[in-house]
Design an enzyme around this catalytic site. Structure first.
Site, PDB file in Angstrom:
ATOM      1  N   GLU A 197     -35.653 -43.605 -54.392  1.00 22.90           N
ATOM      2  CA  GLU A 197     -34.601 -43.551 -55.413  1.00 22.90           C
ATOM      3  C   GLU A 197     -34.610 -42.191 -56.112  1.00 22.90           C
ATOM      4  OE1 GLU A 197     -34.058 -45.150 -59.930  1.00 22.90           O
ATOM      5  OE2 GLU A 197     -35.275 -46.349 -58.555  1.00 22.90           O
ATOM      6  N   ASP A 237     -31.486 -39.560 -55.877  1.00 22.25           N
ATOM      7  CA  ASP A 237     -30.793 -39.103 -57.078  1.00 22.25           C
ATOM      8  C   ASP A 237     -30.582 -37.591 -57.033  1.00 22.25           C
ATOM      9  OD1 ASP A 237     -29.954 -39.401 -60.011  1.00 22.25           O
ATOM     10  OD2 ASP A 237     -31.649 -38.037 -60.185  1.00 22.25           O
ATOM     11  N   ASP A 271     -29.821 -48.359 -58.166  1.00 27.97           N
ATOM     12  CA  ASP A 271     -31.084 -47.773 -57.701  1.00 27.97           C
ATOM     13  C   ASP A 271     -31.222 -47.892 -56.185  1.00 27.97           C
ATOM     14  OD1 ASP A 271     -31.693 -47.204 -60.312  1.00 27.97           O
ATOM     15  OD2 ASP A 271     -33.128 -48.845 -60.557  1.00 27.97           O
ATOM     16  N   GLU A 330     -29.178 -45.200 -54.436  1.00 29.97           N
ATOM     17  CA  GLU A 330     -29.864 -43.903 -54.473  1.00 29.97           C
ATOM     18  C   GLU A 330     -31.018 -43.877 -53.482  1.00 29.97           C
ATOM     19  OE1 GLU A 330     -29.125 -42.196 -58.966  1.00 29.97           O
ATOM     20  OE2 GLU A 330     -30.877 -43.479 -58.621  1.00 29.97           O
TER      21      GLU A 330
END
Length: 226
Positions: free
Chosen positions: A39, A43, A112, A115
């Site tokens: 994650e 990101d 989440d 990502e």
């Protein structure tokens, strides 16, 4: 739960390392090998891909405007919208307790997971492939991104949407603050009582946290209107 091969079709990428994809959709409540590190990676990749896409797309916007629009596009609300569209909840590995409390449909968990998937693609196939996957999933959102939408923040768009449906405006409140004064983090809540919607957003300022909460609420309101 649907097979992960179906998820590969929906994101437009087939993994060589199937364990990497499984880890990307594994919540920490299910196993020690979960998706939080992926994650983090996803990101970073997402911010770069969307930032570059906006840089190429709208040359008349300045740095501040581009930063604000990018923040709106990579926030929890937009990721939740994409996760809902491809039904990420049908692929998540979660602990029983998390499932019973509605975790499989919680915006933060679904965002989440998106990502983490982006991070997994980048980890296995590099930036260009991750870029292709991200832009493929963002295509409907980027296509609908008019200059008017780019000029309005999530709180404004949410309020206008609610006014159009003759509903009261949302209420915002700080629910938590953490960190020292020079690195403060705010968690704000957005409540739409008439629709029984409550969302939260986290950021380094109260305004940004409210905007993040509003973006998630906006996605939920749109989903109900379908």
């Amino acid at each position: 739960m649907l097979p992960l091969t179906e998820l590969e079709e929906r994101i437009g990428y087939e993994f060589t390392d199937k364990k990497l994809l499984r880890r990307a959709v594994t919540h920490r409540s299910f196993a020690q090998e979960h998706n939080e590190r992926l994650e983090f990676l996803g990101d970073s990749v997402l911010n770069c891909v969307i930032g570059y896409a906006l840089f190429l797309r709208d040359k008349h916007f300045n740095e501040g405007e581009l930063s604000r629009v990018r923040a709106n596009l990579v926030c929890e609300g937009t990721l939740f919208e994409i996760a809902t569209r491809i039904d990420i909840s049908s692929f998540l590995f979660m602990g029983e307790g998390e499932i019973k409390t509605g975790g499989a449909h919680r915006p933060s968990i679904l965002a989440d997971a998106m990502e983490a998937i982006f991070g997994a693609v980048f980890r296995e196939a590099g930036f260009e492939t991750a870029q292709r996957v991200i832009l493929h999933l963002y295509e409907p959102i980027l296509t609908a991104l008019t200059p008017e939408k780019m000029s309005k923040d999530p709180k404004t768009r949410l309020q206008e949407l609610l006014q159009g449906e003759h509903l009261p405006r949302p209420e915002y409140a700080i629910v938590n603050t953490t960190g020292a004064a020079h690195e403060r983090s705010f968690e704000c809540e957005c409540r739409i009582h008439s629709l029984n919607i409550v969302t939260t957003g986290k950021a380094a300022s109260r305004r940004a946290a409210e905007q993040a909460a509003a973006e998630t609420a906006l996605a939920l309101v749109k989903e109900r209107s379908k």
